[in-house]
Design a protein around this motif. Structure first.
Motif, PDB file in Angstrom:
ATOM      1  N   VAL A   1      45.547 -23.120 -26.142  1.00  0.00           N
ATOM      2  CA  VAL A   1      45.413 -21.637 -25.846  1.00  0.00           C
ATOM      3  C   VAL A   1      46.207 -20.818 -26.782  1.00  0.00           C
ATOM      4  O   VAL A   1      45.932 -19.937 -27.352  1.00  0.00           O
ATOM      5  CB  VAL A   1      45.789 -21.446 -24.465  1.00  0.00           C
ATOM      6  CG1 VAL A   1      45.501 -20.239 -24.148  1.00  0.00           C
ATOM      7  CG2 VAL A   1      44.660 -22.075 -23.481  1.00  0.00           C
ATOM      8  N   ARG A   2      47.423 -21.258 -26.931  1.00  0.00           N
ATOM      9  CA  ARG A   2      48.244 -20.387 -27.778  1.00  0.00           C
ATOM     10  C   ARG A   2      47.993 -20.406 -29.405  1.00  0.00           C
ATOM     11  O   ARG A   2      48.197 -19.651 -30.263  1.00  0.00           O
ATOM     12  CB  ARG A   2      49.636 -20.808 -27.733  1.00  0.00           C
ATOM     13  CG  ARG A   2      50.280 -20.440 -26.456  1.00  0.00           C
ATOM     14  CD  ARG A   2      51.773 -21.136 -26.258  1.00  0.00           C
ATOM     15  NE  ARG A   2      52.286 -20.531 -24.918  1.00  0.00           N
ATOM     16  CZ  ARG A   2      53.046 -19.167 -24.583  1.00  0.00           C
ATOM     17  NH1 ARG A   2      52.827 -18.337 -25.447  1.00  0.00           N
ATOM     18  NH2 ARG A   2      53.378 -18.987 -23.547  1.00  0.00           N
ATOM     19  N   SER A   3      47.178 -21.411 -29.721  1.00  0.00           N
ATOM     20  CA  SER A   3      46.618 -21.614 -31.043  1.00  0.00           C
ATOM     21  C   SER A   3      45.644 -20.457 -31.250  1.00  0.00           C
ATOM     22  O   SER A   3      45.468 -20.328 -32.446  1.00  0.00           O
ATOM     23  CB  SER A   3      45.855 -22.997 -31.225  1.00  0.00           C
ATOM     24  OG  SER A   3      44.929 -22.957 -30.362  1.00  0.00           O
TER      25      SER A   3
ATOM     26  N   GLU B   1      37.002 -17.829 -27.464  1.00  0.00           N
ATOM     27  CA  GLU B   1      37.638 -18.556 -28.537  1.00  0.00           C
ATOM     28  C   GLU B   1      38.602 -19.643 -27.605  1.00  0.00           C
ATOM     29  O   GLU B   1      38.770 -20.639 -28.097  1.00  0.00           O
ATOM     30  CB  GLU B   1      38.636 -17.548 -29.210  1.00  0.00           C
ATOM     31  CG  GLU B   1      38.014 -16.622 -30.182  1.00  0.00           C
ATOM     32  CD  GLU B   1      37.373 -17.317 -31.548  1.00  0.00           C
ATOM     33  OE1 GLU B   1      37.962 -18.396 -31.794  1.00  0.00           O
ATOM     34  OE2 GLU B   1      36.423 -17.204 -31.965  1.00  0.00           O
ATOM     35  N   ILE B   2      38.992 -19.344 -26.557  1.00  0.00           N
ATOM     36  CA  ILE B   2      39.856 -20.174 -25.787  1.00  0.00           C
ATOM     37  C   ILE B   2      38.922 -21.474 -25.214  1.00  0.00           C
ATOM     38  O   ILE B   2      39.212 -22.626 -25.178  1.00  0.00           O
ATOM     39  CB  ILE B   2      40.313 -19.653 -24.549  1.00  0.00           C
ATOM     40  CG1 ILE B   2      41.490 -18.517 -25.161  1.00  0.00           C
ATOM     41  CG2 ILE B   2      41.092 -20.663 -23.550  1.00  0.00           C
ATOM     42  CD1 ILE B   2      42.120 -17.718 -24.129  1.00  0.00           C
ATOM     43  N   THR B   3      37.613 -21.060 -24.637  1.00  0.00           N
ATOM     44  CA  THR B   3      36.755 -22.062 -24.165  1.00  0.00           C
ATOM     45  C   THR B   3      36.370 -23.038 -25.177  1.00  0.00           C
ATOM     46  O   THR B   3      35.415 -23.981 -25.016  1.00  0.00           O
ATOM     47  CB  THR B   3      35.739 -21.625 -23.432  1.00  0.00           C
ATOM     48  OG1 THR B   3      35.155 -20.573 -24.183  1.00  0.00           O
ATOM     49  CG2 THR B   3      36.337 -20.805 -22.142  1.00  0.00           C
ATOM     50  N   LYS B   4      36.583 -22.765 -26.542  1.00  0.00           N
ATOM     51  CA  LYS B   4      35.964 -23.804 -27.512  1.00  0.00           C
ATOM     52  C   LYS B   4      36.778 -25.224 -27.349  1.00  0.00           C
ATOM     53  O   LYS B   4      36.109 -26.014 -27.470  1.00  0.00           O
ATOM     54  CB  LYS B   4      36.239 -23.181 -28.899  1.00  0.00           C
ATOM     55  CG  LYS B   4      35.433 -21.908 -29.380  1.00  0.00           C
ATOM     56  CD  LYS B   4      35.827 -21.589 -30.896  1.00  0.00           C
ATOM     57  CE  LYS B   4      35.120 -20.318 -30.937  1.00  0.00           C
ATOM     58  NZ  LYS B   4      35.136 -19.975 -32.446  1.00  0.00           N
TER      59      LYS B   4
ATOM     60  N   ILE C   1      39.721 -27.805 -21.558  1.00  0.00           N
ATOM     61  CA  ILE C   1      39.713 -26.492 -20.705  1.00  0.00           C
ATOM     62  C   ILE C   1      38.044 -26.301 -20.061  1.00  0.00           C
ATOM     63  O   ILE C   1      37.232 -26.764 -20.660  1.00  0.00           O
ATOM     64  CB  ILE C   1      39.939 -25.140 -21.513  1.00  0.00           C
ATOM     65  CG1 ILE C   1      41.301 -25.156 -22.097  1.00  0.00           C
ATOM     66  CG2 ILE C   1      39.374 -23.990 -20.778  1.00  0.00           C
ATOM     67  CD1 ILE C   1      41.273 -24.143 -23.035  1.00  0.00           C
ATOM     68  N   GLN C   2      38.167 -26.245 -18.625  1.00  0.00           N
ATOM     69  CA  GLN C   2      37.043 -26.111 -17.982  1.00  0.00           C
ATOM     70  C   GLN C   2      36.237 -24.942 -17.894  1.00  0.00           C
ATOM     71  O   GLN C   2      35.072 -24.519 -18.114  1.00  0.00           O
ATOM     72  CB  GLN C   2      36.960 -26.709 -16.533  1.00  0.00           C
ATOM     73  CG  GLN C   2      35.999 -26.479 -15.809  1.00  0.00           C
ATOM     74  CD  GLN C   2      36.204 -26.846 -14.232  1.00  0.00           C
ATOM     75  OE1 GLN C   2      37.249 -27.252 -13.823  1.00  0.00           O
ATOM     76  NE2 GLN C   2      35.005 -26.983 -13.238  1.00  0.00           N
TER      77      GLN C   2
END
Length: 260
Positions: free
Chosen positions: A197-199, A241-244, A249-250
């Protein structure tokens, strides 16, 4: 003869007073005349009773005397208090009289009268000359020189306003987000999930604090805060971007959204 007839023939009951007197004389003769000692005792008893009566009378008179003394004391105290009150009233009357005399003196003394407020002089307008001057004035600026001067002043004001506005820093609209990032199961590496996530980095995005919150059945979700610039970062782009990172990550939800 029967017993009842014998009793009827006896006359002893009719002489009972004689027998009582004889009995009295008999007992007096047996005991002798009253002695002088008994008479002395009777006299002494009478003297004692008389003395007791005198003492009671004296005690009563002393109690009355004490009550009279108390009454006299109270009367003296009341007289003293009355005298003091009379003195106070006299002093108050003297002070009131002094005050009345002072007020009367002040009322009789000449006082400065306030100068009447003079109204501002009203300028009288001469109808003849002024009307001619009004007729000569061009209220709508019909002259070309006046139009050019007004246009020049207007342009200068516009330029000054633009320069002032350009120097003022523009206000950047920002928002604070609280994101709930959910893993697939309890075996998901939450440290690796947070790292993913922080990436996600982009201009106008700043990540904040985070924590793990239990959901149930051993599963925990990641709650993380971030600040975004509204003109540069949108929530839809951020979620995309996060759900990639599908392996960790669900889903992702926006738990809180606040304007800064």
């Amino acid at each position: 003869m029967s017993g009842l007839q014998c009793l009827a023939s006896e006359n002893i009951w009719f002489d009972k007073p004689l027998y009582d007197e004889a009995e009295k004389c008999f007992y007096e003769g047996a005991n002798g005349p009253p002695s002088q000692e008994s008479e002395v005792n009777a006299i002494l008893q009478d003297i004692a009773k008389s003395r007791q009566n005198i003492l009671q009378s004296l005690n009563g008179s002393s109690s009355h005397a004490g009550g009279d003394q108390e009454l006299v004391t109270r009367m003296k105290s009341m007289e003293l208090e009355n005298h003091t009150l009379h003195k106070v009233v006299a002093e108050m009357r003297a002070a009131l009289q002094t005050l009345e005399n002072r007020v009367a003196t002040l009322e009789k003394s000449p006082s400065a009268k306030a100068a009447p407020v003079q109204a501002a002089p009203v300028k009288q307008v001469q109808n003849g000359d002024d009307e001619d001057e009004d007729d000569d004035m061009d209220l709508f600026g019909s002259d070309d020189e006046d139009d050019e001067e007004a246009e020049r002043l207007k342009q200068e004001r516009l330029d000054a306003y633009a320069a002032k506005k350009s120097k003022k820093p523009a206000l950047i609209a920002k928002s604070s987000l609280l994101l709930d990032v959910k893993p697939w199961d309890d075996e998901t590496d939450m440290a690796k999930l947070e790292e993913c996530v922080r990436s996600v980095q982009m201009e106008g995005l700043l990540w904040g604090a985070s924590k793990l919150v239990p959901v149930g059945y051993g599963i925990k979700k990641l709650q993380i805060t971030c600040v975004i610039e509204d003109d540069k970062v949108g929530t839809d782009i951020l979620e995309e971007e996060i759900t990639k990172f599908e392996d960790f990550i669900q889903s992702i939800d926006v738990a809180a959204f606040n304007k800064i």
